[in-house]
Design a protein around this motif. Sequence first.
Motif, mmCIF file in Angstrom:
data_model
loop_
_atom_site.group_PDB
_atom_site.id
_atom_site.type_symbol
_atom_site.label_atom_id
_atom_site.label_comp_id
_atom_site.label_asym_id
_atom_site.label_seq_id
_atom_site.Cartn_x
_atom_site.Cartn_y
_atom_site.Cartn_z
ATOM 1 N N GLU A 61 0.883 -1.098 0.165
ATOM 2 C CA GLU A 61 -0.112 0.123 0.079
ATOM 3 C C GLU A 61 0.896 1.179 0.075
ATOM 4 N N SER A 62 1.826 1.224 0.905
ATOM 5 C CA SER A 62 2.964 2.391 0.740
ATOM 6 C C SER A 62 3.635 2.560 -0.435
ATOM 7 N N VAL A 63 4.194 1.619 -1.220
ATOM 8 C CA VAL A 63 5.053 1.935 -2.243
ATOM 9 C C VAL A 63 4.245 1.976 -3.603
ATOM 10 N N ASN A 64 3.165 1.624 -3.691
ATOM 11 C CA ASN A 64 2.160 1.600 -4.925
ATOM 12 C C ASN A 64 1.614 3.128 -4.904
ATOM 13 N N ALA A 65 1.773 3.837 -5.932
ATOM 14 C CA ALA A 65 1.232 5.263 -6.099
ATOM 15 C C ALA A 65 -0.285 5.350 -6.366
ATOM 16 N N LYS A 66 -0.785 4.007 -6.955
ATOM 17 C CA LYS A 66 -2.150 4.132 -7.260
ATOM 18 C C LYS A 66 -2.905 3.289 -6.275
ATOM 19 N N SER A 67 -2.273 3.033 -5.322
ATOM 20 C CA SER A 67 -3.030 2.124 -4.151
ATOM 21 C C SER A 67 -4.259 2.991 -3.699
#
Length: 100
Positions: A61-67
């Motif tokens: 969730e933290s790494v994905n800019a589209k989460s």
Amino acid sequence: MNKRIKDHLLIRSVEAHRRILAEGQNVDLESLGFEKETSIDRVLQYNAFTILTKLNFRQDESVNAKSASTKYLNELIKEESNIEVIIEKLVAYREQNVDP
């Protein structure tokens, strides 16, 4: 919650994220501690990662800019000005939606 509020990196990241979302391309990145030529998208991604990681969101969730968490963070920061409230709402969101 007091520990998180005393976390200067978390507070600074929320403030920077808010300024960038509000000012867009006109933001002075150097005043936020970034190099002038740095991509605003890259700074937003870095700040979102820092905020979500500090609040113990899962790595995916933290790494994905589209989460969904990043989208919620961006919406919340546009709507809310109080940093404590932003942090409280993010923690509640994580507990209800990410780590139920």
